[in-house]
Motif scaffolding. Sequence first.
Motif, short mmCIF file in Angstrom:
data_model
loop_
_atom_site.label_atom_id
_atom_site.label_comp_id
_atom_site.label_asym_id
_atom_site.label_seq_id
_atom_site.Cartn_x
_atom_site.Cartn_y
_atom_site.Cartn_z
N ASP A 186 8.56 70.41 37.28
CA ASP A 186 9.21 69.13 36.99
C ASP A 186 10.67 69.15 37.47
O ASP A 186 11.56 69.59 36.74
CB ASP A 186 9.14 68.84 35.49
N VAL A 187 10.89 68.68 38.69
CA VAL A 187 12.23 68.69 39.26
C VAL A 187 13.15 67.73 38.51
O VAL A 187 14.37 67.94 38.43
CB VAL A 187 12.19 68.36 40.76
N THR A 206 21.54 77.23 35.37
CA THR A 206 20.13 76.84 35.46
C THR A 206 19.50 77.48 36.69
O THR A 206 19.97 77.27 37.81
CB THR A 206 19.99 75.31 35.54
N PHE A 207 18.44 78.26 36.48
CA PHE A 207 17.70 78.87 37.58
C PHE A 207 16.28 78.32 37.61
O PHE A 207 15.65 78.15 36.55
CB PHE A 207 17.62 80.40 37.40
N THR A 208 15.78 78.04 38.80
CA THR A 208 14.37 77.72 38.91
C THR A 208 13.57 79.02 38.96
O THR A 208 14.05 80.04 39.46
CB THR A 208 14.06 76.87 40.16
N LEU A 215 15.55 74.67 47.65
CA LEU A 215 16.43 73.71 48.32
C LEU A 215 16.68 72.47 47.48
O LEU A 215 17.83 72.09 47.27
CB LEU A 215 15.87 73.36 49.69
N PRO A 216 15.63 71.80 46.96
CA PRO A 216 15.92 70.59 46.17
C PRO A 216 16.69 70.84 44.89
O PRO A 216 17.57 70.05 44.53
CB PRO A 216 14.53 69.99 45.89
N VAL A 217 16.40 71.94 44.17
CA VAL A 217 17.08 72.10 42.88
C VAL A 217 18.52 72.58 43.05
O VAL A 217 19.37 72.28 42.21
CB VAL A 217 16.30 73.03 41.92
N LEU A 243 21.64 78.92 52.99
CA LEU A 243 21.64 77.64 53.71
C LEU A 243 21.67 76.46 52.74
O LEU A 243 22.29 75.43 53.01
CB LEU A 243 20.40 77.55 54.60
N SER A 244 21.00 76.62 51.60
CA SER A 244 20.89 75.52 50.64
C SER A 244 22.22 75.18 49.99
O SER A 244 22.45 74.03 49.61
CB SER A 244 19.85 75.88 49.56
N VAL A 245 23.08 76.17 49.81
CA VAL A 245 24.35 75.92 49.11
C VAL A 245 25.45 75.44 50.04
O VAL A 245 26.56 75.15 49.59
CB VAL A 245 24.83 77.18 48.34
N LYS A 246 25.17 75.33 51.32
CA LYS A 246 26.17 74.83 52.26
C LYS A 246 26.42 73.35 52.02
O LYS A 246 25.48 72.54 52.01
CB LYS A 246 25.72 75.05 53.71
N ASN A 247 27.69 72.98 51.84
CA ASN A 247 28.02 71.59 51.58
C ASN A 247 27.99 70.73 52.84
O ASN A 247 27.66 69.54 52.78
CB ASN A 247 29.42 71.49 50.94
#
Length: 327
Positions: A186-187, A206-208, A215-217, A243-247
Amino acid sequence: MATPPPPGIYVPVPTFFVSKKAANYDPVAAPVDIETQIAHSLYLARSGIRGLVILGSTGEAIHLTNKERFEVLSGVRQAFEKEGFKDYPIIAGTATQNIEETVEQLKGAKEAGAQYGLTLVPGYFAGASTQEGIIRWFTSVADRSPIPILIYHYPGVSNNVKVVPATFETLAKHPNIVGCKLSHGDVSYHTQVASNPSIDHSKFATFTGLGQQLLPVVTVGAAGAIDGSAGFFPKSVVRLYDLSVKNQPTDDEVRERRLLQFKVSAVEELVVKYGTVGIKEAISRLRKLGDPDGTRLPLFGGIPGGDAEWAKWQVLIDALEEEELKL
């Protein structure tokens, strides 16, 4: 005030047991294999994994005695200290529903060298559970725990007990509750916790529990993932996180992270389908560590179908292995 684990990728490591070929093998409860446990833990630390969850669901925590728990935790901690990974984050899981016993496990975890506890939501009385009861249970544990704890919300092993976002908002105010692991799909719930402006996210991370959602969370405030597939593809999942945390990613980085997320998500279906059995199978086949049949009853055998079933996943695994070898 306690601080949460640093952001990044963590691995819920399996607990390794001695092979059937070992002289001390016991078919009812094979002894823990500390040597392989250490080898796998060091492999992950050297591959960029930020920290480990030991004795979680993947680690078959419910199958271990407290003595074995201590042996596994202390063995890994001592190896980290010896190999130059001083203060490397270790999060120790608990899987009991008795408050006193949960606290005893947390005390043992601290003594063994863990800095945090990952405490599973109690689910035996699912039909009668209320959010107020869950709040009081975690408050009681956190009040007594000698180490900071994270809430482990995994409905699949907690009799489908749901913890609503408002409950996390309340518990996040406790000085000894420093985060949560959300192991469900549940995203929206992830968003309502990780993006909640009423939560101090410098004190509550918060960790998934699913790399499929990384990437989405991360885009909605998650601190990272505690991910099973990172146990055998660590560099790829770490690269995806970076890559996901790059603004302000470049167009090439956007394309790369989308493709990498696709490959991680596809391989993660093996973990979703077979859990710790699938993880152990992959670690054994890909990283030559442990025995794919190295579980405790009632878990038995490797993945159903053996080589034939593994062959169904081979194309997806090969695609991600190609990425892994580049890194």
